[in-house]
Structure formats: C-alpha cells, structure tokens
Motif scaffolding. Structure first.
Motif, PDB file in Angstrom:
ATOM      1  N   ASP A 119       0.859  -1.183   0.000  1.00  0.00           N
ATOM      2  CA  ASP A 119       0.000   0.000   0.000  1.00  0.00           C
ATOM      3  C   ASP A 119       0.894   1.232   0.000  1.00  0.00           C
ATOM      4  O   ASP A 119       1.625   1.461   0.965  1.00  0.00           O
ATOM      5  CB  ASP A 119      -0.898  -0.012   1.241  1.00  0.00           C
ATOM      6  N   PRO A 120       0.847   2.035  -1.042  1.00  0.00           N
ATOM      7  CA  PRO A 120       1.772   3.156  -1.137  1.00  0.00           C
ATOM      8  C   PRO A 120       1.438   4.354  -0.248  1.00  0.00           C
ATOM      9  O   PRO A 120       2.144   5.342  -0.245  1.00  0.00           O
ATOM     10  CB  PRO A 120       1.693   3.551  -2.619  1.00  0.00           C
ATOM     11  N   ALA A 121       0.368   4.284   0.530  1.00  0.00           N
ATOM     12  CA  ALA A 121      -0.006   5.410   1.391  1.00  0.00           C
ATOM     13  C   ALA A 121       1.121   5.717   2.376  1.00  0.00           C
ATOM     14  O   ALA A 121       1.799   4.827   2.871  1.00  0.00           O
ATOM     15  CB  ALA A 121      -1.305   5.094   2.136  1.00  0.00           C
ATOM     16  N   LYS A 122       1.300   6.983   2.669  1.00  0.00           N
ATOM     17  CA  LYS A 122       2.361   7.427   3.580  1.00  0.00           C
ATOM     18  C   LYS A 122       1.916   7.263   5.029  1.00  0.00           C
ATOM     19  O   LYS A 122       0.746   7.363   5.350  1.00  0.00           O
ATOM     20  CB  LYS A 122       2.692   8.895   3.321  1.00  0.00           C
ATOM     21  N   CYS A 123       2.884   7.050   5.885  1.00  0.00           N
ATOM     22  CA  CYS A 123       2.630   6.973   7.322  1.00  0.00           C
ATOM     23  C   CYS A 123       3.334   8.144   7.989  1.00  0.00           C
ATOM     24  O   CYS A 123       4.449   8.517   7.593  1.00  0.00           O
ATOM     25  CB  CYS A 123       3.189   5.677   7.909  1.00  0.00           C
ATOM     26  N   ALA A 124       2.689   8.708   9.006  1.00  0.00           N
ATOM     27  CA  ALA A 124       3.342   9.728   9.808  1.00  0.00           C
ATOM     28  C   ALA A 124       4.457   9.056  10.604  1.00  0.00           C
ATOM     29  O   ALA A 124       4.435   7.844  10.829  1.00  0.00           O
ATOM     30  CB  ALA A 124       2.328  10.376  10.745  1.00  0.00           C
ATOM     31  N   THR A 125       5.415   9.825  11.046  1.00  0.00           N
ATOM     32  CA  THR A 125       6.494   9.276  11.851  1.00  0.00           C
ATOM     33  C   THR A 125       5.921   8.767  13.164  1.00  0.00           C
ATOM     34  O   THR A 125       5.197   9.478  13.862  1.00  0.00           O
ATOM     35  CB  THR A 125       7.560  10.358  12.123  1.00  0.00           C
ATOM     36  N   LEU A 126       6.241   7.526  13.462  1.00  0.00           N
ATOM     37  CA  LEU A 126       5.750   6.900  14.688  1.00  0.00           C
ATOM     38  C   LEU A 126       6.782   7.058  15.800  1.00  0.00           C
ATOM     39  O   LEU A 126       7.991   7.094  15.530  1.00  0.00           O
ATOM     40  CB  LEU A 126       5.476   5.418  14.446  1.00  0.00           C
ATOM     41  N   PRO A 127       6.324   7.129  17.049  1.00  0.00           N
ATOM     42  CA  PRO A 127       7.293   7.189  18.153  1.00  0.00           C
ATOM     43  C   PRO A 127       8.072   5.885  18.230  1.00  0.00           C
ATOM     44  O   PRO A 127       7.605   4.849  17.754  1.00  0.00           O
ATOM     45  CB  PRO A 127       6.411   7.401  19.388  1.00  0.00           C
ATOM     46  N   PRO A 128       9.234   5.907  18.851  1.00  0.00           N
ATOM     47  CA  PRO A 128      10.010   4.671  18.989  1.00  0.00           C
ATOM     48  C   PRO A 128       9.210   3.610  19.744  1.00  0.00           C
ATOM     49  O   PRO A 128       8.423   3.920  20.632  1.00  0.00           O
ATOM     50  CB  PRO A 128      11.243   5.096  19.797  1.00  0.00           C
ATOM     51  N   ALA A 129       9.426   2.373  19.376  1.00  0.00           N
ATOM     52  CA  ALA A 129       8.723   1.257  20.018  1.00  0.00           C
ATOM     53  C   ALA A 129       9.186   1.124  21.466  1.00  0.00           C
ATOM     54  O   ALA A 129      10.357   1.326  21.773  1.00  0.00           O
ATOM     55  CB  ALA A 129       9.003  -0.023  19.256  1.00  0.00           C
ATOM     56  N   THR A 130       8.237   0.776  22.339  1.00  0.00           N
ATOM     57  CA  THR A 130       8.562   0.638  23.761  1.00  0.00           C
ATOM     58  C   THR A 130       8.676  -0.816  24.195  1.00  0.00           C
ATOM     59  O   THR A 130       9.193  -1.088  25.266  1.00  0.00           O
ATOM     60  CB  THR A 130       7.492   1.337  24.630  1.00  0.00           C
ATOM     61  N   SER A 131       8.181  -1.748  23.397  1.00  0.00           N
ATOM     62  CA  SER A 131       8.286  -3.159  23.760  1.00  0.00           C
ATOM     63  C   SER A 131       9.331  -3.834  22.872  1.00  0.00           C
ATOM     64  O   SER A 131       9.774  -3.283  21.871  1.00  0.00           O
ATOM     65  CB  SER A 131       6.929  -3.850  23.636  1.00  0.00           C
ATOM     66  N   GLN A 150       6.408  -0.309  10.630  1.00  0.00           N
ATOM     67  CA  GLN A 150       7.517  -0.020  11.539  1.00  0.00           C
ATOM     68  C   GLN A 150       8.105  -1.333  12.076  1.00  0.00           C
ATOM     69  O   GLN A 150       9.317  -1.510  12.106  1.00  0.00           O
ATOM     70  CB  GLN A 150       7.044   0.860  12.688  1.00  0.00           C
ATOM     71  N   LEU A 151       7.228  -2.257  12.458  1.00  0.00           N
ATOM     72  CA  LEU A 151       7.681  -3.556  12.943  1.00  0.00           C
ATOM     73  C   LEU A 151       8.460  -4.294  11.858  1.00  0.00           C
ATOM     74  O   LEU A 151       9.538  -4.832  12.120  1.00  0.00           O
ATOM     75  CB  LEU A 151       6.487  -4.408  13.395  1.00  0.00           C
ATOM     76  N   LEU A 152       7.939  -4.305  10.644  1.00  0.00           N
ATOM     77  CA  LEU A 152       8.620  -4.997   9.555  1.00  0.00           C
ATOM     78  C   LEU A 152      10.008  -4.401   9.321  1.00  0.00           C
ATOM     79  O   LEU A 152      10.980  -5.129   9.134  1.00  0.00           O
ATOM     80  CB  LEU A 152       7.793  -4.956   8.278  1.00  0.00           C
ATOM     81  N   GLY A 153      10.097  -3.084   9.324  1.00  0.00           N
ATOM     82  CA  GLY A 153      11.400  -2.439   9.169  1.00  0.00           C
ATOM     83  C   GLY A 153      12.368  -2.849  10.271  1.00  0.00           C
ATOM     84  O   GLY A 153      13.544  -3.129  10.013  1.00  0.00           O
ATOM     85  N   ASP A 154      11.863  -2.903  11.503  1.00  0.00           N
ATOM     86  CA  ASP A 154      12.712  -3.320  12.624  1.00  0.00           C
ATOM     87  C   ASP A 154      13.140  -4.777  12.481  1.00  0.00           C
ATOM     88  O   ASP A 154      14.284  -5.124  12.758  1.00  0.00           O
ATOM     89  CB  ASP A 154      11.976  -3.122  13.949  1.00  0.00           C
ATOM     90  N   VAL A 155      12.220  -5.634  12.034  1.00  0.00           N
ATOM     91  CA  VAL A 155      12.546  -7.053  11.846  1.00  0.00           C
ATOM     92  C   VAL A 155      13.592  -7.210  10.743  1.00  0.00           C
ATOM     93  O   VAL A 155      14.584  -7.912  10.908  1.00  0.00           O
ATOM     94  CB  VAL A 155      11.279  -7.876  11.509  1.00  0.00           C
ATOM     95  N   LEU A 156      13.383  -6.551   9.613  1.00  0.00           N
ATOM     96  CA  LEU A 156      14.301  -6.704   8.485  1.00  0.00           C
ATOM     97  C   LEU A 156      15.693  -6.159   8.787  1.00  0.00           C
ATOM     98  O   LEU A 156      16.676  -6.621   8.211  1.00  0.00           O
ATOM     99  CB  LEU A 156      13.731  -6.024   7.238  1.00  0.00           C
ATOM    100  N   ASN A 157      15.773  -5.191   9.687  1.00  0.00           N
ATOM    101  CA  ASN A 157      17.069  -4.598  10.022  1.00  0.00           C
ATOM    102  C   ASN A 157      17.656  -5.140  11.319  1.00  0.00           C
ATOM    103  O   ASN A 157      18.725  -4.693  11.740  1.00  0.00           O
ATOM    104  CB  ASN A 157      16.941  -3.073  10.044  1.00  0.00           C
ATOM    105  N   ALA A 158      16.982  -6.109  11.932  1.00  0.00           N
ATOM    106  CA  ALA A 158      17.500  -6.757  13.138  1.00  0.00           C
ATOM    107  C   ALA A 158      18.569  -7.772  12.743  1.00  0.00           C
ATOM    108  O   ALA A 158      18.588  -8.259  11.607  1.00  0.00           O
ATOM    109  CB  ALA A 158      16.360  -7.453  13.887  1.00  0.00           C
ATOM    110  N   PRO A 159      19.447  -8.109  13.661  1.00  0.00           N
ATOM    111  CA  PRO A 159      20.435  -9.165  13.368  1.00  0.00           C
ATOM    112  C   PRO A 159      19.728 -10.481  13.019  1.00  0.00           C
ATOM    113  O   PRO A 159      18.639 -10.768  13.535  1.00  0.00           O
ATOM    114  CB  PRO A 159      21.217  -9.301  14.679  1.00  0.00           C
ATOM    115  N   ALA A 160      20.331 -11.255  12.160  1.00  0.00           N
ATOM    116  CA  ALA A 160      19.737 -12.519  11.694  1.00  0.00           C
ATOM    117  C   ALA A 160      19.309 -13.431  12.845  1.00  0.00           C
ATOM    118  O   ALA A 160      18.233 -14.010  12.799  1.00  0.00           O
ATOM    119  CB  ALA A 160      20.682 -13.236  10.746  1.00  0.00           C
ATOM    120  N   PRO A 161      20.104 -13.581  13.903  1.00  0.00           N
ATOM    121  CA  PRO A 161      19.656 -14.475  15.000  1.00  0.00           C
ATOM    122  C   PRO A 161      18.338 -14.005  15.636  1.00  0.00           C
ATOM    123  O   PRO A 161      17.506 -14.819  16.001  1.00  0.00           O
ATOM    124  CB  PRO A 161      20.816 -14.414  16.002  1.00  0.00           C
ATOM    125  N   ALA A 162      18.154 -12.693  15.757  1.00  0.00           N
ATOM    126  CA  ALA A 162      16.915 -12.181  16.337  1.00  0.00           C
ATOM    127  C   ALA A 162      15.735 -12.488  15.425  1.00  0.00           C
ATOM    128  O   ALA A 162      14.658 -12.880  15.899  1.00  0.00           O
ATOM    129  CB  ALA A 162      17.031 -10.675  16.582  1.00  0.00           C
TER     130      ALA A 162
END
Length: 169
Positions: A119-131, A150-162
């Motif tokens: 979905d190409p719709a833009k998202c506003a900047t979200l606050p940093p995740a707390t969990s 945001q979660l997907l971005g964090d998952v894709l940029n997390a270390p492979a073991p995580a």
C-alpha cells in the motif's frame, strides 16, 4: 473449415497473442517499486532472473490459479498477472522483496506484511517502540498498518539471529 472450428482456433490464437512474458527489469514500474521497498526497508538484490507473464492462460499452470488475479510462481521464476494491474504487480514484487530480504515465509505470515508494504499510502512518523521486537511480533495481528510497517522495518534490520527466533505461525 466449419465456422465453429474457425472461431475456436481464433480464440485460442488470440489468447496466445495476448500472453506476454518479459524480464522483470523491462516491466513497467517494477524498478520503481523495488526502489521504494529498498529505500524504505533496506537493500536487496534486484531479481533480474524473474519474468512477468501477463495473460489468463498462465493461471491454469498454478494450483488454485483460476481464482487469482496475480501470483508469484517461485518454482518457475515468474510473476503471473491476469492483466496489466500495477497494484497486483506491486503486491507480487513485495512478496519477492520479502523473500530476498528475509526468507520465504508461510503465506499466513507473509500476506499481512505484504498487504501493508504494497500500500503506497504514507505513514506519519511513529514514536520509537517501547516493547521488544519479539513482543511486537507476537502482537502483529492487532497492529495498525503503519505500526506493522515499523515492525517490519525493525525485523528486516535486526540481526539474523533475532529474526530467526521469531515464531512463524
């Protein structure tokens, strides 16, 4: 030849002419879709080996294909499109991006992520995740689209073991 036979042959012949397979790099908007994904989530090799095939007859080669508008045929290295739908192309390219950037995920896990990414719709900047990443991953079905991105971005940029420790069901 009887008129009915001529009609059948002309329909088959015209369907074959409407069918079209070409390299992904020559497919309209494919490179720009890929650039959008890599800019948003990180680099991944452009899949030069993939082809896009447009035409309904390709769907007869895929299990359950009669009801699909598009499909990623990983086995034969092609994206199948029933028609020239850019939304369907973007959706299938999102599947390819997720495959290459992370791994081939089970369909029930991948599809919500792909729907959010495509979905190409833009998202506003979200606050940093707390969990933690694992906690947010377990709660992904209840996240709003932008939180899921945001979660997907964090998952894709997390270390492979995580990433490898995340449950895929």
């Amino acid at each position: 030849m009887k008129p009915a036979t001529v009609l059948i042959f002309s329909l088959v012949f015209s369907a074959a002419l409407a069918a079209d397979c070409k390299p992904l790099a020559q497919t309209t908007c494919a490179a720009s879709f890929w650039k959008f994904f890599t800019d948003q989530f990180g680099p991944a090799r452009f899949p030069e080996e993939l082809k896009t095939c447009t035409g309904r007859e390709y769907f007869f080669q895929v299990k359950g294909g009669a009801k699909m508008q598009s499909a990623l045929d990983r086995k034969n290295g092609r994206i199948l499109l029933r028609n020239q739908s850019l939304a369907a192309l973007r959706h299938e390219i999102a599947h390819v991006y997720l495959d290459l950037r992370w791994r081939v995920l089970p369909y029930p896990v991948a599809e919500p992520l792909v729907l959010a990414v495509a979905d190409p719709a833009k998202c506003a900047t979200l606050p940093p995740a707390t969990s933690t990443l694992a906690e947010r991953w377990r709660q992904r079905q209840s996240l709003a689209r932008c939180e899921l991105l945001q979660l997907l971005g964090d998952v894709l940029n997390a270390p492979a073991p995580a990433r490898d420790q995340l449950p895929l069901q």
